[in-house]
Design a protein around this motif. Structure first.
Motif, PDB file in Angstrom:
ATOM      1  N   GLU A  94       0.843  -1.199   0.000  1.00  0.00           N
ATOM      2  CA  GLU A  94       0.000   0.000   0.000  1.00  0.00           C
ATOM      3  C   GLU A  94       0.875   1.245   0.000  1.00  0.00           C
ATOM      4  O   GLU A  94       1.938   1.274   0.621  1.00  0.00           O
ATOM      5  N   ILE A  95       0.444   2.268  -0.737  1.00  0.00           N
ATOM      6  CA  ILE A  95       1.017   3.609  -0.634  1.00  0.00           C
ATOM      7  C   ILE A  95      -0.103   4.487  -0.103  1.00  0.00           C
ATOM      8  O   ILE A  95      -1.084   4.756  -0.801  1.00  0.00           O
ATOM      9  N   ARG A  96       0.022   4.931   1.133  1.00  0.00           N
ATOM     10  CA  ARG A  96      -1.059   5.616   1.835  1.00  0.00           C
ATOM     11  C   ARG A  96      -0.786   7.123   1.858  1.00  0.00           C
ATOM     12  O   ARG A  96       0.205   7.577   2.423  1.00  0.00           O
ATOM     13  N   GLN A  97      -1.663   7.878   1.230  1.00  0.00           N
ATOM     14  CA  GLN A  97      -1.513   9.325   1.194  1.00  0.00           C
ATOM     15  C   GLN A  97      -2.112   9.928   2.463  1.00  0.00           C
ATOM     16  O   GLN A  97      -3.232   9.618   2.849  1.00  0.00           O
ATOM     17  N   LEU A  98      -1.348  10.813   3.117  1.00  0.00           N
ATOM     18  CA  LEU A  98      -1.791  11.398   4.368  1.00  0.00           C
ATOM     19  C   LEU A  98      -2.720  12.578   4.117  1.00  0.00           C
ATOM     20  O   LEU A  98      -2.919  13.016   2.978  1.00  0.00           O
ATOM     21  N   GLU A  99      -3.273  13.102   5.186  1.00  0.00           N
ATOM     22  CA  GLU A  99      -4.334  14.100   5.068  1.00  0.00           C
ATOM     23  C   GLU A  99      -3.885  15.358   4.334  1.00  0.00           C
ATOM     24  O   GLU A  99      -4.644  15.959   3.583  1.00  0.00           O
ATOM     25  N   ASN A 100      -2.629  15.799   4.557  1.00  0.00           N
ATOM     26  CA  ASN A 100      -2.184  17.025   3.890  1.00  0.00           C
ATOM     27  C   ASN A 100      -1.816  16.797   2.429  1.00  0.00           C
ATOM     28  O   ASN A 100      -1.446  17.736   1.734  1.00  0.00           O
ATOM     29  N   GLU A 101      -1.896  15.550   1.950  1.00  0.00           N
ATOM     30  CA  GLU A 101      -1.677  15.162   0.555  1.00  0.00           C
ATOM     31  C   GLU A 101      -0.253  15.414   0.076  1.00  0.00           C
ATOM     32  O   GLU A 101       0.063  15.161  -1.076  1.00  0.00           O
ATOM     33  N   ALA A 102       0.616  15.925   0.934  1.00  0.00           N
ATOM     34  CA  ALA A 102       2.004  16.153   0.521  1.00  0.00           C
ATOM     35  C   ALA A 102       2.906  14.999   0.926  1.00  0.00           C
ATOM     36  O   ALA A 102       4.038  14.909   0.445  1.00  0.00           O
ATOM     37  N   PHE A 103       2.405  14.107   1.811  1.00  0.00           N
ATOM     38  CA  PHE A 103       3.217  13.011   2.324  1.00  0.00           C
ATOM     39  C   PHE A 103       2.501  11.680   2.100  1.00  0.00           C
ATOM     40  O   PHE A 103       1.269  11.623   2.072  1.00  0.00           O
ATOM     41  N   VAL A 104       3.306  10.621   1.967  1.00  0.00           N
ATOM     42  CA  VAL A 104       2.751   9.276   1.865  1.00  0.00           C
ATOM     43  C   VAL A 104       3.523   8.350   2.790  1.00  0.00           C
ATOM     44  O   VAL A 104       4.692   8.587   3.103  1.00  0.00           O
ATOM     45  N   ASP A 105       2.858   7.316   3.254  1.00  0.00           N
ATOM     46  CA  ASP A 105       3.497   6.192   3.939  1.00  0.00           C
ATOM     47  C   ASP A 105       3.574   5.033   2.960  1.00  0.00           C
ATOM     48  O   ASP A 105       2.613   4.756   2.236  1.00  0.00           O
ATOM     49  N   ILE A 106       4.712   4.351   2.943  1.00  0.00           N
ATOM     50  CA  ILE A 106       4.899   3.183   2.078  1.00  0.00           C
ATOM     51  C   ILE A 106       4.853   1.940   2.959  1.00  0.00           C
ATOM     52  O   ILE A 106       5.647   1.813   3.893  1.00  0.00           O
ATOM     53  N   ILE A 107       3.925   1.036   2.653  1.00  0.00           N
ATOM     54  CA  ILE A 107       3.810  -0.206   3.411  1.00  0.00           C
ATOM     55  C   ILE A 107       4.312  -1.334   2.518  1.00  0.00           C
ATOM     56  O   ILE A 107       3.782  -1.569   1.425  1.00  0.00           O
TER      57      ILE A 107
END
Length: 635
Positions: A94-107
């Protein structure tokens, strides 16, 4: 929160399509790895080019690069396969986009499955070397995950054992039989004959006498050709300081006669030299150095050098104020040094030195010394040195507590040093330990009877690619005995601390016992530091790159320093080690702490550092903080 949820089998290229319309790729907040049991998260992240944000990426955060991520997944799978997990798979869950849309978490999800392991290691034939000796040096052991590259390394290890015994023609055939998730490894060895050295030819020694090179050889004609002796010879030649290159080349290998010729080829350094340099002691002073010498007198391998050093203050009253420039020589020294390598045919380095020195680095204390010394040093192994020196000194002291003194000291000093640092001028890994002992007077005669002992440990850890933790601890004790027991050790044998190379945030050599003196011209009362018998010093420093400035060779540091010296061991009390105290409650015996930050400009000879230290325990009248400028790391 927007989540880009991907099915378990989704390829990374599908995610690339999902993000292709974005004007700029988002930043990587963190990388989460699931399913890994055998290898830690840190072990796996070290294999990846994709970075996650950290405390040190304030100004330059890593962006998501899908091409890098695809490569990272392939690298992680290959890493598992190479370490025996032949059926392991790695994929982006999963590539999870955070609320501010400028950052992502890579799982990232790992399915390790069961490792293919070494069931047994067999030797079909071993020749003259015992099987147990060969097994000791193997990297792969029964029960370990099977790694083909480590098997290749073990083949070389086996050959190396035979090279050590002179079997240059040894052949090793290795086979691996796979049965499910078990592997049996077999080594068959044909040793061949022992090869002996026939002729030794020395080339390249135009100025150095042939005997200088011959003394460094760890082998001679008729000896078996042993790899360890070749490496020892190369090390010996480089340690002389006479050569820039030293090669040991086997030629004319004759298997029928079982002989080989050896060519020792060296490239000489220029014999005579002139050197000059400068250094920065702190914001109060600088150093100028000059040296002339000949490292190969008349081609004999002996060296002679003359060296001078000056250290001078810049600012009056040791305060950074360009309106009060006051150049004063605080230290100078002249040396003449003669060195003879391999005394009596041993690896003992003999040094004879004559010197004259003036030291006024501690305010209101001036020490003038002239003397001579003879000493020897021996390298026990590449990491350990032992030194022993006999020193004759004539000393003139001027100090507030003793007035003017003129005396002699005869002393013996010794030291043992162990050093595994990767780069002495700016270490990143390794450890340094030393123990120093000096004894003066007694059966040695002269006017002063005293002894001193000190030891220190420095350790360096690499937390990340360029993030280093450096730790140091130093303790010492000095005291007088015999006829000098009532006076205590002379001031040159006492310990001083505080300043740019010990406890930053405090003035140079300002900590510990002191006495009050009155200036007869002004009537002002001043405090003069006297040094102490006991020393304790501890330092911890975090060294890290500076984003955006790293390309300009700048880096940063954060530190905690602590230390003090005491009149005697009896003066030390546990209450002195409290980290904080009101100004009015601080006494000379208090263990002093400081914290601070610094910036370094990295040069080929070590960093130029600017440190800002904040003392945590300070008496009335002490500055709240202090700048220090020095050349080289604090340790």
């Amino acid at each position: 929160m927007l989540v880009l949820a991907l099915p378990l089998g989704t390829e990374v290229r599908a995610q690339a399509g999902a993000l292709r319309d974005e004007p700029r790729q988002p930043f990587v907040n963190k990388i989460v790895i699931l399913g890994n049991q055998f290898f830690s998260d840190d072990d796996l992240k070290k294999q990846m080019n994709t970075d996650e944000s950290s405390f040190f990426s304030v100004f330059r955060k890593p962006r998501l690069r899908l091409d890098f991520l695809r490569r990272d997944i392939a690298v992680l799978e290959a890493f598992y396969h190479a370490n025996g997990f032949l059926e392991a798979t790695v994929r982006v869950k999963e590539i999870r986009q955070l609320e501010n849309e400028a950052f992502v978490d890579i799982i990232i999800e790992v399915e390790e499955r069961e490792a293919t392991r070494v069931e047994a290691i067999e030797f079909g034939s071993v020749g003259p070397i015992k099987e147990d000796e060969l097994r000791e040096d193997l990297v792969l052991k029964p029960g370990d995950p099977y790694n083909p590259s480590l098997r290749s390394a073990d083949v070389y290890s086996i050959k190396r054992n035979y090279f050590e015994e002179g079997y240059l023609g040894v052949a090793v055939r290795d086979t691996a039989t796979v049965n499910g998730r078990l592997v049996r490894i077999r080594y068959d060895i044909v040793a061949g004959p022992v090869i002996h050295i026939r002729n030794i030819e020395i080339r390249g020694n135009r100025d150095s006498k042939r005997s200088i090179v011959e003394k460094e050889l760890a082998f001679e004609s008729g000896d078996p050709f042993r790899l360890g002796k070749v490496i020892e010879t190369q090390r010996n030649l480089f340690e002389t300081g006479l050569f820039t290159e030293a090669e040991i080349i086997p030629e004319n290998l004759n298997m029928s006669e079982r002989t080989v010729d050896i060519v020792v080829r060296v490239s000489e350094r220029k014999s005579a030299y002139v050197e000059a340099g400068f250094g920065v002691g702190n914001i109060l002073g600088s150093r100028v150095l000059g040296e002339w010498g000949d490292r190969n007198l008349f081609g004999t391998g002996r060296s002679l050098r003359f060296k001078t050093e000056y250290s001078f203050g810049i600012f009056e009253d040791e305060t950074l104020n360009f309106d009060n420039l006051d150049f004063r020589v605080k230290f100078y020294r002249y040396d003449a040094q003669f060195d003879q390598r391999r005394l009596f045919g041993t690896k003992l380095l003999l040094g004879v030195n004559a010197f004259f020195e003036k030291d006024a680095t501690v305010d209101d204390i001036v020490i003038r010394t002239r003397g001579a010394s003879v000493g020897g040093s021996r390298r026990l192994n590449p990491r350990t040195d032992v030194l022993l020196q006999f020193l004759l000194e004539r000393i003139k002291r001027q100090a507030p507590d003793t007035g003017f003194e003129d005396s002699r000291s005869n002393l013996v000093s010794s030291a043992v040093r162990y050093d595994t640092r990767d780069f002495i001028l700016d270490p990143r890994t390794g450890i340094y330990r030393d123990v120093n002992l000096s004894i003066a007077g007694g059966i040695l005669g002269a006017d002063n009877d005293f002894y001193s002992i000190s030891t220190s440990v420095q350790k360096y850890y690499r937390l990340a690619r360029r993030i280093i933790v450096a730790l140091r601890a130093r303790v010492g004790f000095a005291d007088a005995f015999g006829d000098s027991s009532d006076e205590g050790p002379p001031i040159e044998a006492r310990f001083f601390t505080g300043g740019s190379n010990s406890v930053r945030g405090y003035d140079e050599n300002s900590l510990g016992p002191a006495t009050l003196t009155v200036d007869p011209s002004t009537g002002a009362t001043e405090e003069t530091v006297l040094g102490g018998r006991a020393l304790l010093l501890t330092n911890a420093e975090l060294r890290f790159p500076l984003p955006l400035l790293a390309r300009f060779r700048f880096s940063g540091a954060a530190f905690v320093d602590a230390g003090n010296v005491w009149r005697s061991l009896d003066a030390i009390d546990i209450k002195h080690f409290r980290p904080f105290a009101d100004r009015d409650d601080v006494v000379q015996e208090d263990y002093r702490y400081s914290v601070g930050v610094g910036i370094r400009y990295n040069t080929p000879v070590g960093p130029i550092r600017l440190d800002y230290g904040l003392p945590l325990k300070r008496e009335p009248g002490l500055d709240n903080a202090r700048f220090h400028v020095s050349l080289g790391q604090i340790f």
